[in-house]
Each structure stands twice: as C-alpha cells, then as structure tokens.
Design a protein around this motif. Structure first.
Motif, PDB file in Angstrom:
ATOM      1  N   ALA A  68       0.939  -1.127   0.137  1.00  0.00           N
ATOM      2  CA  ALA A  68      -0.191   0.340   0.131  1.00  0.00           C
ATOM      3  C   ALA A  68       1.268   1.530   0.159  1.00  0.00           C
ATOM      4  O   ALA A  68       0.532   2.317  -0.717  1.00  0.00           O
ATOM      5  CB  ALA A  68      -1.796  -0.147   1.086  1.00  0.00           C
ATOM      6  N   VAL A  69       2.134   0.694   0.828  1.00  0.00           N
ATOM      7  CA  VAL A  69       2.953   2.462   1.271  1.00  0.00           C
ATOM      8  C   VAL A  69       4.052   2.856  -0.062  1.00  0.00           C
ATOM      9  O   VAL A  69       3.783   3.489  -0.761  1.00  0.00           O
ATOM     10  CB  VAL A  69       3.652   2.242   2.314  1.00  0.00           C
ATOM     11  N   LEU A  70       4.622   1.573  -0.428  1.00  0.00           N
ATOM     12  CA  LEU A  70       5.737   1.368  -1.838  1.00  0.00           C
ATOM     13  C   LEU A  70       5.257   0.951  -3.244  1.00  0.00           C
ATOM     14  O   LEU A  70       5.931   1.381  -3.966  1.00  0.00           O
ATOM     15  CB  LEU A  70       6.853   0.745  -1.412  1.00  0.00           C
ATOM     16  N   GLY A  71       3.516   0.327  -3.319  1.00  0.00           N
ATOM     17  CA  GLY A  71       2.896   0.585  -4.463  1.00  0.00           C
ATOM     18  C   GLY A  71       3.494  -1.546  -4.934  1.00  0.00           C
ATOM     19  O   GLY A  71       2.869  -2.087  -5.591  1.00  0.00           O
ATOM     20  N   HIS A  72       4.892  -1.677  -4.570  1.00  0.00           N
ATOM     21  CA  HIS A  72       4.953  -3.624  -3.903  1.00  0.00           C
ATOM     22  C   HIS A  72       5.351  -3.870  -2.940  1.00  0.00           C
ATOM     23  O   HIS A  72       6.200  -3.160  -2.095  1.00  0.00           O
ATOM     24  CB  HIS A  72       5.376  -4.040  -5.887  1.00  0.00           C
ATOM     25  N   ALA A  73       5.757  -4.985  -2.967  1.00  0.00           N
ATOM     26  CA  ALA A  73       6.778  -5.563  -0.925  1.00  0.00           C
ATOM     27  C   ALA A  73       7.982  -6.384  -1.684  1.00  0.00           C
ATOM     28  O   ALA A  73       7.618  -7.007  -2.987  1.00  0.00           O
ATOM     29  CB  ALA A  73       5.636  -6.497  -0.753  1.00  0.00           C
ATOM     30  N   VAL A  74       9.035  -5.786  -1.816  1.00  0.00           N
ATOM     31  CA  VAL A  74      10.254  -6.101  -1.739  1.00  0.00           C
ATOM     32  C   VAL A  74      11.116  -5.968  -0.416  1.00  0.00           C
ATOM     33  O   VAL A  74      12.668  -6.254  -1.018  1.00  0.00           O
ATOM     34  CB  VAL A  74      10.740  -4.533  -2.380  1.00  0.00           C
ATOM     35  N   GLY A  75      10.266  -6.597   0.606  1.00  0.00           N
ATOM     36  CA  GLY A  75      11.277  -6.676   1.545  1.00  0.00           C
ATOM     37  C   GLY A  75      11.841  -5.774   2.161  1.00  0.00           C
ATOM     38  O   GLY A  75      13.267  -5.424   2.948  1.00  0.00           O
ATOM     39  N   LEU A  76      11.356  -4.638   2.492  1.00  0.00           N
ATOM     40  CA  LEU A  76      12.030  -3.313   3.115  1.00  0.00           C
ATOM     41  C   LEU A  76      11.929  -3.378   4.565  1.00  0.00           C
ATOM     42  O   LEU A  76      10.944  -3.777   5.058  1.00  0.00           O
ATOM     43  CB  LEU A  76      11.059  -2.461   2.928  1.00  0.00           C
ATOM     44  N   ASN A  77      13.295  -2.573   5.091  1.00  0.00           N
ATOM     45  CA  ASN A  77      12.873  -2.780   6.567  1.00  0.00           C
ATOM     46  C   ASN A  77      13.261  -1.053   6.904  1.00  0.00           C
ATOM     47  O   ASN A  77      14.115  -1.389   7.797  1.00  0.00           O
ATOM     48  CB  ASN A  77      14.260  -3.469   6.932  1.00  0.00           C
ATOM     49  N   GLY A  78      13.588  -0.511   5.896  1.00  0.00           N
ATOM     50  CA  GLY A  78      13.694   0.585   5.826  1.00  0.00           C
ATOM     51  C   GLY A  78      13.040   1.933   5.289  1.00  0.00           C
ATOM     52  O   GLY A  78      11.568   1.463   5.539  1.00  0.00           O
ATOM     53  N   PHE A  79      13.143   3.149   4.639  1.00  0.00           N
ATOM     54  CA  PHE A  79      12.268   4.117   4.799  1.00  0.00           C
ATOM     55  C   PHE A  79      12.451   4.156   2.802  1.00  0.00           C
ATOM     56  O   PHE A  79      11.813   5.010   2.552  1.00  0.00           O
ATOM     57  CB  PHE A  79      12.541   5.441   5.492  1.00  0.00           C
TER      58      PHE A  79
END
Ligand SMILES: C[S@@+](CC[C@H](N)C(=O)[O-])C[C@H]1O[C@@H](n2cnc3c(N)ncnc32)[C@H](O)[C@@H]1O
Length: 138
Positions: free
Chosen positions: A31-42
């Motif tokens: 929802a925030v980024l547009g796709h799930a990439v395994g983010l752990n930062g900002f």
C-alpha cells in the motif's frame, strides 16, 4: 540515576530477520510503496529510481550495498542498471532472504551477498563503481 544501555542495533535486526514478515506487513508495504520488496528501511521505490539515475553505473559495473537487509534497494538498482551487486549485512537470515529476492528478480550469479560489518569491509579498494546504503546506520 543510571542510564539504560541502548540495545545493539544489529541485534535488533538479527531478531527481526529471524521472523518472516507476515501478510499484514506485506500488505502495508504494497500500500505504501506500490509493491512488496522486503523493505526494512524507509527508501521508497521512487527514491530507489532516483538512485538508479544518479549512480555512475554501467552494464557489467559493480555496485556495493552496505546494510542490504533483504536486498533493497540494491537488487532494484542492479536490475535496472544491469550491473553486478555485492550486498553486505551481518545477520545471516537477512542475507539468505536477500539472495532469494535477487533470485526472484533473475539476477542469478550477478548478485552475491556477504556477511560483513560495514565498519570493517573485507574488500580491496577501488573494486566498486558505486556504493549505496539505505537507512543502514540508524
Ligand atoms: C533499517 S535496515 C535497512 C535495510 C535495507 N537497506 C532496507 O532499506 O530495507 C538497516 C540495516 O543495516 C544493517 N546494519 C546496521 N549496522 C551495520 C553494520 N555495522 N554493518 C553492516 N550492516 C549493518 C542492519 O543489519 C540492517 O539490515
């Protein structure tokens, strides 16, 4: 009055990477980024795109990402600029997932991940064309 010692930040991440992100986390990311990439930062996808445009990389060049976590944004830049990627971090669970993420993006042998402390990197000088770190020392 005493002070409370801050937990070692890498220990904090070691705990986090030992658990797989749940579906809720993936949905929030999408929802925030547009796709799930395994983010752990900002670092957003738009910011990663800016890095792609800005970094002096050519096809076949070599990018180092320090504190790569699950490989973001390094694998994105490597894919877009067709360069090689060396991702480094400390928790082995993170590096294992980073390798899997790079595989999903078909980086194959172009992406390698090494356990290394960013404060004492085990690389010779001048072997990378660009170095990135995203929210690493926070
Ligand atoms: C906020 S996370 C960011 C991870 C990834 N770059 C991202 O944006 O999703 C910070 C990362 O830096 C790593 N890190 C912190 N201190 C480090 C150090 N001294 N050497 C290598 N990695 C470090 C942590 O293990 C963690 O994976």
């Amino acid at each position: 009055m005493g002070t409370v010692a801050e937990p070692d930040p890498v220990d904090r991440f070691r705990e986090r990477y030992a658990q797989s992100p749940g579906e809720v986390a993936r949905r929030v990311e999408r929802a925030v980024l547009g796709h799930a990439v395994g983010l752990n930062g900002f670092t957003t996808v738009a910011q990663a795109e800016t890095l792609c445009d800005f970094l002096p990389l050519t096809a076949g060049g070599r990018l180092l990402e320090v504190g790569c976590g699950h490989g973001w944004p390094g694998f994105h830049v490597a894919q877009r600029r067709a360069c090689d990627l060396v991702g480094s971090d400390i928790p082995l669970d993170a590096l294992r997932d980073a390798k899997a993420n790079a595989g999903v993006r078909r980086l194959g042998a172009r992406a390698v991940f090494v356990a290394a402390d960013g404060r004492a990197l085990p690389f010779r000088s001048a072997v990378f064309d660009a170095v990135v770190h995203a929210d690493t020392f926070c």
